[in-house]
Scaffold this active site. Structure first.
Site, PDB file in Angstrom:
ATOM      1  N   ASN A 103     -17.733 -11.836  72.823  1.00 57.96           N
ATOM      2  CA  ASN A 103     -18.058 -10.532  71.972  1.00 57.96           C
ATOM      3  C   ASN A 103     -16.867 -10.528  70.745  1.00 57.96           C
ATOM      4  O   ASN A 103     -17.055  -9.553  70.160  1.00 57.96           O
ATOM      5  CB  ASN A 103     -17.672  -9.533  72.937  1.00 57.96           C
ATOM      6  CG  ASN A 103     -16.371  -9.415  73.362  1.00 57.96           C
ATOM      7  OD1 ASN A 103     -15.773 -10.266  73.192  1.00 57.96           O
ATOM      8  ND2 ASN A 103     -16.052  -8.195  74.099  1.00 57.96           N
ATOM      9  N   HIS A 146     -13.774 -11.396  70.759  1.00 55.74           N
ATOM     10  CA  HIS A 146     -12.406 -10.616  71.007  1.00 55.74           C
ATOM     11  C   HIS A 146     -11.539 -12.149  70.627  1.00 55.74           C
ATOM     12  O   HIS A 146     -11.917 -12.979  71.049  1.00 55.74           O
ATOM     13  CB  HIS A 146     -12.107 -10.063  72.206  1.00 55.74           C
ATOM     14  CG  HIS A 146     -12.303 -10.950  73.426  1.00 55.74           C
ATOM     15  ND1 HIS A 146     -12.676 -10.445  74.774  1.00 55.74           N
ATOM     16  CD2 HIS A 146     -11.901 -12.251  73.723  1.00 55.74           C
ATOM     17  CE1 HIS A 146     -12.548 -11.268  75.567  1.00 55.74           C
ATOM     18  NE2 HIS A 146     -12.034 -12.597  75.019  1.00 55.74           N
ATOM     19  N   ASP A 188      -1.679 -12.301  76.042  1.00 57.23           N
ATOM     20  CA  ASP A 188      -1.889 -11.268  76.916  1.00 57.23           C
ATOM     21  C   ASP A 188      -1.596 -11.262  78.328  1.00 57.23           C
ATOM     22  O   ASP A 188      -1.376 -12.333  78.989  1.00 57.23           O
ATOM     23  CB  ASP A 188      -3.527 -10.785  76.564  1.00 57.23           C
ATOM     24  CG  ASP A 188      -4.259 -12.295  76.666  1.00 57.23           C
ATOM     25  OD1 ASP A 188      -3.884 -13.341  77.113  1.00 57.23           O
ATOM     26  OD2 ASP A 188      -5.487 -12.037  76.041  1.00 57.23           O
ATOM     27  N   GLU A 205     -10.754  -6.041  71.585  1.00 52.96           N
ATOM     28  CA  GLU A 205     -12.066  -5.868  71.854  1.00 52.96           C
ATOM     29  C   GLU A 205     -12.793  -5.521  70.664  1.00 52.96           C
ATOM     30  O   GLU A 205     -12.366  -4.385  69.991  1.00 52.96           O
ATOM     31  CB  GLU A 205     -12.433  -5.113  73.145  1.00 52.96           C
ATOM     32  CG  GLU A 205     -11.882  -5.287  74.428  1.00 52.96           C
ATOM     33  CD  GLU A 205     -12.524  -6.571  75.132  1.00 52.96           C
ATOM     34  OE1 GLU A 205     -13.098  -7.498  74.603  1.00 52.96           O
ATOM     35  OE2 GLU A 205     -12.561  -6.591  76.496  1.00 52.96           O
TER      36      GLU A 205
HETATM   37  C1  F6R Z   1      -6.667 -15.508  76.621  1.00 49.57           C
HETATM   38  C2  F6R Z   1      -7.272 -14.594  75.738  1.00 49.57           C
HETATM   39  C3  F6R Z   1      -8.941 -14.477  75.416  1.00 49.57           C
HETATM   40  C4  F6R Z   1      -9.541 -16.064  75.598  1.00 49.57           C
HETATM   41  C5  F6R Z   1     -10.972 -15.741  75.632  1.00 49.57           C
HETATM   42  C6  F6R Z   1     -12.029 -16.828  75.831  1.00 49.57           C
HETATM   43  O1  F6R Z   1      -5.382 -15.421  76.706  1.00 49.57           O
HETATM   44  O2  F6R Z   1      -6.748 -14.278  75.005  1.00 49.57           O
HETATM   45  O3  F6R Z   1      -9.338 -14.084  74.333  1.00 49.57           O
HETATM   46  O4  F6R Z   1      -9.243 -16.864  74.736  1.00 49.57           O
HETATM   47  O5  F6R Z   1     -11.570 -14.877  76.317  1.00 49.57           O
HETATM   48  O6  F6R Z   1     -11.973 -17.354  77.233  1.00 49.57           O
HETATM   49  P1  F6R Z   1     -12.301 -18.535  77.606  1.00 49.57           P
HETATM   50  O7  F6R Z   1     -11.565 -19.824  76.900  1.00 49.57           O
HETATM   51  O8  F6R Z   1     -12.309 -18.723  79.245  1.00 49.57           O
HETATM   52  O9  F6R Z   1     -13.740 -18.779  77.374  1.00 49.57           O
END
Ligand code: F6R
Length: 242
Positions: free
Chosen positions: A136, A138, A67, A143
Site C-alpha cells: 500500500n 507504506h 518499527d 500507512e
Molecule cells: C519492516 C517495515 C515494513 C516492510 C514492508 C515490506 O520493518 O517497516 O515497511 O518493509 O511491509 O515488507 P516485506 O519486505 O515483507 O514485503
C-alpha cells in the site's frame, strides 16, 4: 534518486551489501537504520557471510530499527526484536547493546515514541536507512491516509498490512493491531536511504512511489523529496519503470 534494477538476485543482494560495507569501511561508527520484513533477509544473510569472511565489521556500529509491533512479548517469535536477533544481530560482531528496536511493550507507548525520537535526535541522524516497501506504499508502518506523522508514533495497522503479515502468524487474529514506527520526518532525516523492493506484485506501487505524485496516499512517494536515495529493484518490481 538512483534506481537500479537487477535481473540476478545475487547481484541485487550483493549491491545492497556492498553499499553498507563501503559505508562502514569509510566510517566504522556509522549509524544504520534497519528494517524487517522478507525483503532484507537476503541482504542480512550476505552481510553475515561478509562479516564471517572479515570483509565488514559491525563492532562499532549502532543500529536503530524502524518499527515494532505493540503488545508482542520481546521474545515472541514474530517480534521484530526476535527477527533482528535471529536474522542478523546474533550472527555478526555487533554489540547487542548498540542495537535499538522500539519497545512495543512499554507501559506508556507514547512516551516510548518520544524517547526513541529523543535518542535519534541526540545520537542521530542515521547515516543509512534501509527500507522495504509495503503493497500500500507504506514505509516503516507509515500507512497511507490524509495525513502522516512526522515523529515516531503508535499506528493502527491497516487491514491490508495485517493481511500481508498474517503469513507469519497462526491466524489473522494473532496479527497485532498496532505498531510503533518511526515517522516519515524521522526517516527522511537519514543521510542516505536504501530502498529495496522485490517482486512483481510490488511493480505498481513502485511506479507510484518513484514516479507518481508526492502524496500522503503513498507514503513512499515522500522519498522523492530526499536528496540521497538509492533504490534497488528486482526485475519484477521494476517492471513498470521502463
Ligand atoms: C519492516 C517495515 C515494513 C516492510 C514492508 C515490506 O520493518 O517497516 O515497511 O518493509 O511491509 O515488507 P516485506 O519486505 O515483507 O514485503
Amino acid at each position: 534518486m538512483n534506481i537500479y534494477t537487477f535481473r540476478d538476485e545475487e547481484q541485487f543482494v550483493q549491491t545492497g551489501a556492498n553499499l553498507i560495507s563501503s559505508l562502514l569501511h569509510t566510517n566504522p561508527r556509522a549509524k544504520l537504520g534497519l528494517a524487517t520484513g522478507s525483503t532484507p533477509v537476503g541482504l542480512y544473510a550476505k552481510l553475515i557471510e561478509m562479516n564471517r569472511q572479515g570483509l565488514v565489521s559491525f563492532a562499532q556500529t549502532t543500529t536503530y530499527n524502524l518499527d515494532e509491533y505493540v503488545g508482542l512479548p520481546e521474545n515472541h517469535p514474530e517480534s521484530y526484536r526476535t527477527f533482528m536477533n535471529e536474522k542478523f544481530f546474533h550472527h555478526v560482531d555487533i554489540q547487542i547493546e548498540r542495537t535499538h528496536v522500539p519497545n512495543g511493550n512499554a507501559a506508556n507507548p507514547e512516551e516510548e515514541c518520544l524517547n526513541y525520537d529523543k535518542m535519534l535526535e541526540e545520537f542521530g541522524p542515521v547515516d543509512l536507512q534501509l527500507l522495504g516497501l509495503g503493497h500500500n506504499g507504506h514505509i516503516g508502518f507509515n500507512e497511507p491516509g490524509e495525513s502522516l506523522s512526522g515523529g515516531t508514533h503508535v499506528v493502527e495497522l491497516q487491514e491490508k498490512t495485517r493481511n500481508a503479515n498474517a503469513r507469519f502468524f497462526p491466524t489473522l487474529d494473532d496479527v497485532p493491531t498496532h505498531a510503533i514506527t518511526m515517522g516519515v520526518a524521522t526517516i527522511l532525516k537519514a543521510r542516505q536511504i536504501l530502498l529495496l523492493v522485490r517482486g512483481e506484485d510490488k511493480a505498481e506501487i513502485v511506479h507510484r512511489a518513484l514516479k507518481g505524485p508526492i502524496t500522503t496516499a503513498c507514503p513512499a512517494s515522500l522519498l522523492q523529496c530526499h536528496p540521497n536515495v538509492v533504490v534497488l529493484l528486482d526485475q519484477g518490481a521494476g517492471r513498470l519503470l521502463v
